[in-house]
Each structure stands twice: as structure tokens, then as C-alpha cells.
Write an enzyme that holds these catalytic residues in place. Structure first.
Site, PDB file in Angstrom:
ATOM      1  N   THR A   1     -12.966   5.950   4.027  1.00 10.92           N
ATOM      2  CA  THR A   1     -12.087   6.707   4.907  1.00 10.92           C
ATOM      3  C   THR A   1     -12.731   8.022   5.324  1.00 10.92           C
ATOM      4  OG1 THR A   1     -10.985   7.930   3.130  1.00 10.92           O
ATOM      5  CG2 THR A   1     -10.116   5.740   3.651  1.00 10.92           C
TER       6      THR A   1
ATOM      7  N   ASP B   1      -1.979  12.074  -4.520  1.00 10.93           N
ATOM      8  CA  ASP B   1      -2.031  13.495  -4.843  1.00 10.93           C
ATOM      9  C   ASP B   1      -2.264  13.648  -6.346  1.00 10.93           C
ATOM     10  OD1 ASP B   1      -1.429  16.220  -5.371  1.00 10.93           O
ATOM     11  OD2 ASP B   1      -0.179  16.303  -3.577  1.00 10.93           O
TER      12      ASP B   1
ATOM     13  N   GLU C   1       0.854  -1.186   0.000  1.00 11.71           N
ATOM     14  CA  GLU C   1       0.000   0.000   0.000  1.00 11.71           C
ATOM     15  C   GLU C   1       0.891   1.237   0.000  1.00 11.71           C
ATOM     16  OE1 GLU C   1      -3.642   2.168   2.473  1.00 11.71           O
ATOM     17  OE2 GLU C   1      -2.847   0.252   3.164  1.00 11.71           O
TER      18      GLU C   1
ATOM     19  N   PHE D   1     -11.349  10.918   5.172  1.00  9.85           N
ATOM     20  CA  PHE D   1     -11.056  11.868   4.104  1.00  9.85           C
ATOM     21  C   PHE D   1     -12.065  11.719   2.967  1.00  9.85           C
ATOM     22  CE2 PHE D   1      -9.101  12.464  -0.058  1.00  9.85           C
ATOM     23  CZ  PHE D   1      -8.672  13.775   0.016  1.00  9.85           C
TER      24      PHE D   1
ATOM     25  N   ASP E   1      11.082   6.142   0.131  1.00 10.36           N
ATOM     26  CA  ASP E   1      10.634   6.244  -1.249  1.00 10.36           C
ATOM     27  C   ASP E   1      10.129   4.888  -1.746  1.00 10.36           C
ATOM     28  OD1 ASP E   1      10.356   6.641  -3.974  1.00 10.36           O
ATOM     29  OD2 ASP E   1      12.301   7.605  -4.237  1.00 10.36           O
TER      30      ASP E   1
END
Length: 293
Positions: free
Chosen positions: A231, A158, A83, A233, A135
Site C-alpha cells: 500500500t 491503529d 476486511e 501508506f 462497527d
């Protein structure tokens, strides 16, 4: 409070000596354009305690210097799903609790989220979560072997809405080629976004990639599957009238149209620049960077 407890920590000392490091890969790899901007959010006492206690047990820094043995990492021979970008970790913990026979390797660079997810896992008695810091591109390219993953989840990356920033988006052909080399045949790639223009690009890029096929008979978006929790969000976005699109694509069998893989156990140079992308789960810091141009 004693005078010693008020003594500020020298800047040269790590914030969490036994926890995630600020830049685990350092300068070992080529410089790339950062596709995320770490937020300096406050770490609560509970999150800090979880980082100190649990990072040595369930956390790992992405340094790119070793190849991971996932069975050893999870102390069990579990199918492992990667994930990328998990926010504060609530959805990740909920999915881990609902499917204890699947390991979740959750990657992010947001320290409060890392601590919160470790705390949630500890309180719920979950042993099938590992938290990676750094990363995600380096993790995929340098530290995971071909066919080692049973799935990949990228929730609410994003969207980088400005045109000049589109090169920073995660879901691009180069990233998909890298991801495909680490996903076993039949593995599920699951993306979700509330940014409709990005959803359209995701669908176009995924549909055109030879290593993936849409699981939808109409080759379109999928309804939110039951295993992906709603979620906080996402709920806020839905209240504002946002449209959330899920994309469910499957890794096709080997043997046709697959590009060369790079990284551990491959015949190509693992240090070549074979990946691109970045972003965050639930609009938090995501652990990916993009190649420079």
C-alpha cells in the site's frame, strides 16, 4: 451557480440520503468506549457521486438488526473474506481484481474511503466487493453466522501506542474468540502492522489462542504474501525505515478448546458483551469499538 445550489444543507438532513448513515446501530446496543475517532475529511465529487449511485447496490449499514445471507449479498455463492479497515480502498480493489472468485466484505467508517472504494470497484467492473459502514464488532457478533467467513484481514490497525489506550487495540483474546466463531475451519486470519511493539503483542496473543495456529514452521512472522499489495501508506513507512510484519494464522478445526460463540444461530445470548477491539486499515477510521471498563 444558481441560488438553489448555494443553499446549505440543514444539519438535520443526512449528508447522503441514499448512502451510509452516521450511526447505523444507534443506541440498540450497549455503550462502549470508541476505539476510533472519525476524521472529517473532505468528500470529493467523485466519491460523493459513487456513494449516491452505488451505495444502494453495494453498500450496507451495520445496524445489528438482521442476519446477513452472504450468498444473497454477493448475488453468488462465493467464499467471503472480511476486511476490517480498508483506508482509501486501493489495496482492497486490487485484491478483488486479482481474485474475482472471492467476495470481499470491507468494513470502515471513513466516508471518503467508502466512496473511493465504490468508485474503484465500479470503474474496474468488480462485482465481488461489498462495503459495510459501522462497527465491525456488531457485524461479527450480530449479523454473521458461525463458520460463514473464509478469511479475515486486518491490515495496519491503529496500534494505540500509549499504555492507557492498549485496551482499545483490536487484536485481543476476546476479539479472536468472536472472530474464530465466524471463521470456518482452515480460514486464514491475516494481520499486518508497521508498529513493532504491537506486532509482538499480536504474535503473542494469536499464538496463545487455542482456535488459531501459526502457518509458519518457525512460529514467527511471515513474509508479505503476494496477494497482499504494497500500500501507499506501507511504502511511505518503509521509506522511513519502518519494519512491516505480517502474521498468518489459520483457524483450527472445531472440537477442541473453542469458547462459546454468540450471535445469530448460537445458543448464547447474542447481546452479551463478547468482543473487544478497534482500529483502522492504513491508519484510517476503523469500524470497531471496545467494551467499556
Amino acid at each position: 451557480m444558481s441560488d438553489a445550489s448555494r443553499t446549505p444543507r440543514p444539519k438535520s438532513e443526512p449528508r447522503f440520503p441514499d448512502g451510509p448513515q452516521p450511526d447505523p446501530a444507534g443506541s440498540h446496543f450497549e455503550r462502549r468506549i470508541r476505539s476510533f475517532q472519525p476524521r472529517r475529511s473532505r468528500v470529493t465529487q467523485g466519491q460523493a457521486d459513487a456513494l449516491q449511485r452505488l451505495w444502494p447496490k453495494w453498500g450496507l449499514d451495520i445496524d445489528g438488526k438482521r442476519t446477513l445471507d452472504l450468498a444473497e449479498l454477493f448475488a453468488a455463492d462465493l467464499p467471503v473474506v472480511l476486511e476490517i479497515g480498508f483506508g482509501m480502498g486501493e489495496a482492497t480493489a486490487e485484491m478483488a481484481a486479482a481474485d474475482p472468485d472471492t467476495g470481499i466484505l470491507a468494513v470502515d467508517v471513513h466516508t471518503p474511503g467508502q466512496g473511493n472504494l465504490l468508485n474503484l470497484a465500479d470503474r474496474a467492473g468488480l462485482s465481488n466487493i461489498r462495503v459495510a459502514n459501522g462497527d465491525a464488532i456488531i457485524l461479527l457478533r450480530e449479523m454473521l453466522t458461525p463458520d460463514s467467513l473464509a478469511g479475515l484481514r486486518v491490515y495496519f490497525p491503529d496500534p494505540w501506542p500509549k499504555k492507557r489506550h492498549h485496551k482499545r487495540r483490536l487484536i485481543q483474546p476476546e476479539f479472536l474468540t468472536l472472530a474464530a466463531s465466524r471463521l470456518r475451519p482452515g480460514a486464514l486470519l491475516h494481520c499486518a502492522t508497521d508498529w513493532e511493539p504491537y506486532a509482538e503483542v499480536m504474535l503473542e496473543v494469536l499464538s496463545a489462542h487455542p482456535d488459531f495456529e501459526n502457518t509458519r514452521p518457525d512460529n514467527g512472522y511471515a513474509p508479505r504474501p503476494a496477494f497482499r499489495p504494497l500500500t501507499r501508506f506501507e511504502a511511505q513507512g518503509l521509506d522511513k525505515g519502518h519494519v512491516v510484519n505480517d502474521l498468518l494464522f489459520r483457524r483450527v478445526p472445531h472440537g477442541t478448546n473453542s469458547g462459546p460463540s454468540s450471535g445469530p444461530n448460537s445458543s448464547t445470548d447474542s447481546r452479551t458483551d463478547s468482543s473487544t477491539g478497534s482500529n483502522t486499515g492504513s491508519r484510517t477510521d476503523t469500524a470497531t469499538e471496545n467494551p467499556g471498563t
